[in-house]
Every structure is written in structure tokens, then in C-alpha cells.
Write a protein that holds these residues in place. Structure first.
Motif, short mmCIF file in Angstrom:
data_model
loop_
_atom_site.label_atom_id
_atom_site.label_comp_id
_atom_site.label_asym_id
_atom_site.label_seq_id
_atom_site.Cartn_x
_atom_site.Cartn_y
_atom_site.Cartn_z
N ALA A 90 0.84 -1.20 0.00
CA ALA A 90 0.00 0.00 0.00
C ALA A 90 0.88 1.25 0.00
N THR A 91 2.11 1.15 -0.52
CA THR A 91 3.05 2.27 -0.42
C THR A 91 2.77 3.34 -1.47
N LEU A 92 2.61 4.57 -0.99
CA LEU A 92 2.44 5.72 -1.88
C LEU A 92 3.52 6.72 -1.47
N ASN A 93 4.56 6.80 -2.26
CA ASN A 93 5.77 7.53 -1.89
C ASN A 93 5.47 8.97 -1.47
N GLY A 94 5.88 9.33 -0.26
CA GLY A 94 5.70 10.69 0.24
C GLY A 94 4.33 10.95 0.86
N ARG A 95 3.39 10.00 0.70
CA ARG A 95 2.05 10.13 1.28
C ARG A 95 1.64 8.83 1.98
N GLU A 96 2.65 8.17 2.59
CA GLU A 96 2.43 6.82 3.13
C GLU A 96 1.34 6.78 4.20
N LEU A 97 1.36 7.76 5.11
CA LEU A 97 0.45 7.66 6.27
C LEU A 97 -1.00 7.93 5.88
N ALA A 98 -1.21 8.63 4.75
CA ALA A 98 -2.58 8.85 4.29
C ALA A 98 -3.22 7.51 3.92
N VAL A 99 -2.45 6.66 3.26
CA VAL A 99 -2.99 5.34 2.88
C VAL A 99 -3.13 4.46 4.13
N ALA A 100 -2.14 4.55 5.03
CA ALA A 100 -2.22 3.77 6.27
C ALA A 100 -3.49 4.12 7.04
N SER A 101 -3.79 5.41 7.13
CA SER A 101 -5.00 5.83 7.84
C SER A 101 -6.26 5.40 7.09
N TYR A 102 -6.26 5.55 5.78
CA TYR A 102 -7.43 5.14 4.99
C TYR A 102 -7.75 3.67 5.26
N LEU A 103 -6.68 2.86 5.30
CA LEU A 103 -6.88 1.44 5.56
C LEU A 103 -7.35 1.19 6.99
N THR A 104 -6.61 1.74 7.94
CA THR A 104 -6.89 1.43 9.35
C THR A 104 -8.24 2.00 9.79
N ASP A 105 -8.49 3.25 9.42
CA ASP A 105 -9.68 3.93 9.93
C ASP A 105 -10.95 3.62 9.14
N HIS A 106 -10.81 3.33 7.86
CA HIS A 106 -12.01 3.21 7.03
C HIS A 106 -12.21 1.85 6.36
N VAL A 107 -11.13 1.17 6.01
CA VAL A 107 -11.28 -0.07 5.23
C VAL A 107 -11.30 -1.30 6.14
N ILE A 108 -10.34 -1.40 7.02
CA ILE A 108 -10.21 -2.62 7.82
C ILE A 108 -11.49 -2.95 8.61
N PRO A 109 -12.12 -1.95 9.26
CA PRO A 109 -13.34 -2.31 10.02
C PRO A 109 -14.40 -2.98 9.13
N SER A 110 -14.45 -2.60 7.85
CA SER A 110 -15.49 -3.17 6.98
C SER A 110 -15.07 -4.52 6.39
N LEU A 111 -13.83 -4.92 6.61
CA LEU A 111 -13.38 -6.22 6.07
C LEU A 111 -13.68 -7.37 7.02
N ILE A 112 -13.68 -7.07 8.30
CA ILE A 112 -13.80 -8.14 9.31
C ILE A 112 -15.13 -8.88 9.13
N GLY A 113 -15.02 -10.19 9.07
CA GLY A 113 -16.23 -11.02 8.92
C GLY A 113 -16.55 -11.37 7.47
N ARG A 114 -15.93 -10.68 6.51
CA ARG A 114 -16.20 -10.99 5.09
C ARG A 114 -15.46 -12.26 4.65
N ASP A 115 -16.01 -12.89 3.62
CA ASP A 115 -15.37 -14.07 3.04
C ASP A 115 -14.22 -13.60 2.14
N PRO A 116 -12.97 -13.92 2.47
CA PRO A 116 -11.82 -13.39 1.72
C PRO A 116 -11.77 -13.89 0.28
N ARG A 117 -12.51 -14.96 -0.01
CA ARG A 117 -12.49 -15.51 -1.37
C ARG A 117 -13.30 -14.64 -2.33
N MET A 118 -14.16 -13.75 -1.76
CA MET A 118 -15.01 -12.89 -2.61
C MET A 118 -14.26 -11.61 -2.98
#
Ligand code: CS2
Ligand code: MG
Length: 402
Positions: free
Chosen positions: A34-62
Motif C-alpha cells: 500500500a506504499t504511496l511515496n511521500g504520502r504513506e500515512l494517508a494510505v495507512a489511515s485510509y486502511l486502518t480507519d475506514h477499510v479494515i473495520p469493513s473487512l472483518i467477517g467478510r469471506d476473503p475468497r469474494m
């Protein structure tokens, strides 16, 4: 089967990398870059704060449904931060899927279309002579395709002359370093460089050059024309591509092959360039263009118009991206070339991988998944080290394209 947890790992073994790790209730896990040179923490936050909570419980094969959930479901579509985050999820899910099938990832895409992947490396020098020598070193190492960038008389910090010999590091300070750009000096110099390279090494090595968005369409057309006698493999990013129509002018005036797309995030960024056959190579890559799921859409569109792939592979894309890209390249029917800038020994130790260099090519590994893992204990020893990409100004101070 369910995703039970996911986390972002930020580490700086020689440079910054952001990695997403996804774990499942069956004990199989996967990782994505998820590396975006010079803007790394923006992607880290997008993942941690917004994406990861919605992944939990989903079927990873989908993975297809999850891709659309993250793309459409955000309402705010596209953009480098969003698409790098989606790419990391997608890459991790393909890694999991391939491990479940006990197959190397390329087998799930359609199997091998080739045995090995043609790559190009970066030869850089402070001046013409040093660049000619650097190209010779790459030829001696077995490279069949070499990108040549040189210091330009009259330009203090020309693009492409970064720190490191075998790797390339433009992010060099906490705040952007200011560089000065001089188009006439550059346009006078570059044809001389390629003339000398062809005089010295003949026409067998494939030579590439990156303009890094510095020219106007008409200047790009002039440069392309003046480089025609030296038969480049491609001229890259000759002018900014936000306005895709700009390439009509360049295309009309030169037969030098054109490559674009390392900063593209979606198929929409390249639709017109591809459909009007304004380019020869599309440089979108796994990490910045929505992962394997979306890159496949781009490559399939490109195939209709005989546009081939040439994915970005600078040092700031992690070995996880490189591993995934090699599975993609081994499969994709309309493959052209893959950029390959090596990583430092520290980076390689944090990201053990099974791809290998041989005779100017990279060979994909056979480990189930994409073949790249992360040593989290070692990663923890390299804290985040903020660094920015430079900017460029014209001699009169006008902010230009770096
Ligand atoms: C370059 C990149 O590899 C390339 O073609 O344009 O190195 C680019 O400068 C960096 O990836 C920016 O982070
Ligand atoms: Mg480039």
C-alpha cells in the motif's frame, strides 16, 4: 471462511513501505503493498480507519465483490490514496486465494504465457560519460533493456540521478527539495546522449528514457522526433497526461514509442489514450491502480488496441508489489516489459521473496500465493522516516512538473 483481522505495517528498511496483512479463521493470511511515496500515512489511515473495520467477517475468497464494495461503496471514487488502499486489500486477497488453492498466483489468472519476464534497470550518471559507463555496467550484468538518465549541463539536479547505484531514491528530505528545470538545456542534451549510447553499444540493447512529465506536448513531439534515429524502446511520460488529448499532438509527429501511466489509478485515466491508440505501453501497476483485479481490466482494454503493459517498478514499490506484478506479467497476454529497480539488502531482508533475476529477466517463484512475505519482527526495527519527493521550478520560479 472469514477475515478475522487485518493490520497495517509501516516500516522503513532503507525507505518507507506500507503493507497490509489480512488474516483468516482458517489460518491462511495474505499481504498487499500500500506504499504511496511521500504520502504513506494517508494510505495507512485510509486502511486502518475506514477499510479494515469493513473487512472483518467478510469471506476473503469474494475478492471481486470486496473490490466493488470498496470502490463504489466509498462513494468518493478513484484517487491515489483510495486506489492504493484497495490495491493492498486486493493483493492480499489474491495471495490468500492462491494459498488456499495451493498454487502460485499466476495459475489462477490463466497460467504462464511466458517463462520469464523481460525487465529494465536504471543506468544513471552525473554527466554523459558517466551515464554511458553506467549503461555498460548494466549490459555487463546481463540486462537486455536499460533506462538511461543523465545529469544535464546547466541543470543542477536533473530527474533520475538519485541516491544509490542499483536502486533509486528520489524522496530525499522531510520537506520537498527544490530543483530547477531548464527545458531548452534538456532538449539540446538528450539526443546527444542517445547518439553516444548507440555509437558505443550498437542497437542490440533496448534503451529507454523517462521525461518525467517535464515537456509540453509540442516539446515532447520535438524530442520524440529527434530521438527516432536511436530507436528507443520507449519515451516515458513525455508530457503530463491529465489531459489525454495532449498525446494526439505527440503521436502525430513521432514514431518513437510512448509509455505512460505510473501515476494512473484507474482505467478511466487511460481510456482515451488506449482507445485512440495514442500510446504503446501502459505503465499502471498493481499497487497504484487498484490491485490485480483492476490492472487486469486495464490490460484487457489495452489488448484490444495492441497496447502492451510496462508496469512501474521503482524502488518505492515494495517487493510485495513486485512479487504480485511478476505473477501478473507471467500471465498477461499483452505483456511488454517490467521496470525493476532493486531494493536495498535491508528491504529484501524484511520482505523475503522467491522471484529471482536471471539473464536480464525476472523469473516468477512457484510458492503458493504471490511468494512474498514480511518479517514483522525485523520490520518493527525500522520506524517510519518521513520523506518527500522533490519539486521542480523553472528558472523564473514558476512551479513546474517534477
Ligand atoms: C520513475 C519513478 O521509475 C520511474 O519511472 O518515474 O521512479 C518515480 O519517480 C517514483 O516512483 C516516484 O515515487
Ligand atoms: Mg517514470
Amino acid at each position: 471462511m472469514k477475515i478475522t483481522s487485518a493490520r497495517v505495517i509501516v516500516t522503513s528498511p532503507g525507505r518507507n513501505f506500507v503493507t497490509l496483512k489480512v488474516e483468516t479463521d482458517e489460518g491462511v493470511s495474505g499481504i498487499g503493498d500500500a506504499t504511496l511515496n511521500g504520502r504513506e500515512l494517508a494510505v495507512a489511515s485510509y486502511l486502518t480507519d475506514h477499510v479494515i473495520p469493513s473487512l472483518i467477517g467478510r469471506d476473503p475468497r469474494m475478492s471481486e465483490d470486496i473490490w466493488h464494495y470498496l470502490y463504489r461503496g466509498a462513494y468518493w471514487r478513484r484517487g491515489p490514496v483510495t486506489m492504493s488502499a484497495i490495491a493492498a486489500v486486493d493483493t492480499a486477497l489474491w495471495d490468500i486465494k492462491a494459498k488456499l488453492a495451493d498454487l502460485p498466483l499466476y495459475q489462477l489468472l490463466g497460467g504462464k504465457s511466458r517463462d520469464r519476464v523481460l525487465i529494465y534497470g536504471h543506468a544513471n550518471g552525473a554527466d554523459l560519460e558517466a551515464t554511458v559507463d553506467a549503461v555498460g555496467k548494466y549490459i555487463d550484468m546481463g540486462y537486455k533493456a536499460i533506462r538511461a538518465q543523465s545529469g544535464v549541463p546547466g541543470i543542477e539536479k536533473a530527474y533520475g540521478i538519485g541516491r544509490g547505484d542499483m536502486y533509486y531514491e528520489p524522496a530525499d528530505a522531510r520537506l520537498p527539495t527544490e530543483t530547477v528545470w531548464d527545458t531548452p538545456a534538456y532538449l539540446n542534451f538528450v539526443p546527444k546522449l542517445f547518439e553516444k549510447l548507440r555509437d558505443t553499444y550498437g542497437f542490440e540493447p533496448q534503451l529507454l528514457h523517462d521525461v518525467h512529465h517535464r515537456l509540453t506536448p509540442n516539446e515532447a513531439a520535438q524530442l520524440g522526433k529527434s530521438l527516432e534515429p536511436y530507436r528507443l524502446f520507449w519515451m516515458e511520460d513525455c508530457t503530463p497526461a491529465e489531459n489525454q488529448e495532449a498525446f494526439r499532438h505527440v503521436r502525430r509527429h513521432t514514431t518513437t514509442p510512448l509509455a505512460v501511466g505510473e501515476v494512473f489509478n484507474t482505467i478511466w485515466d487511460c481510456k482515451q489514450l488506449i482507445e485512440e491508440q495514442l500510446i504503446d505501453y501502459i505503465r499502471a501497476t498493481v499497487v497504484h491502480a487498484g490491485g490485480i483485479t483492476h490492472l487486469r481490466r486495464i490490460a484487457d482494454l489495452a489488448a484490444l488496441y495492441q497496447v502492451r503493459t510496462g508496469s512501474h517498478g521503482a524502488t518505492d514499490l515494495s517487493p510485495v508489489c513486485m512479487g504480485a506484478a511478476l505473477h501478473f506479467d507471467t500471465w498477461v497476454p499483452n505483456f511488454g516489459i517490467q521496470e525493476y529497480m532493486r531494493h536495498t539488502d535491508e528491504t529484501d531482508a524484511v520482505f523475503p521473496h522467491d522471484y529471482r533475476f536471471e539473464d536480464g529477466h525476472l523469473i516468477v517463484g512457484e510458492t503458493p500465493g504471490h511468494g512474498v512475505t514480511i518479517d514483522e519482527a525485523l520490520a518493527a526495527k525500522y520506524p517510519y522516516d518521513p520523506a518527500s519527493l522533490p519539486i521542480a521550478r523553472l528558472r523564473d520560479g514558476t512551479l513546474w512538473h517534477w
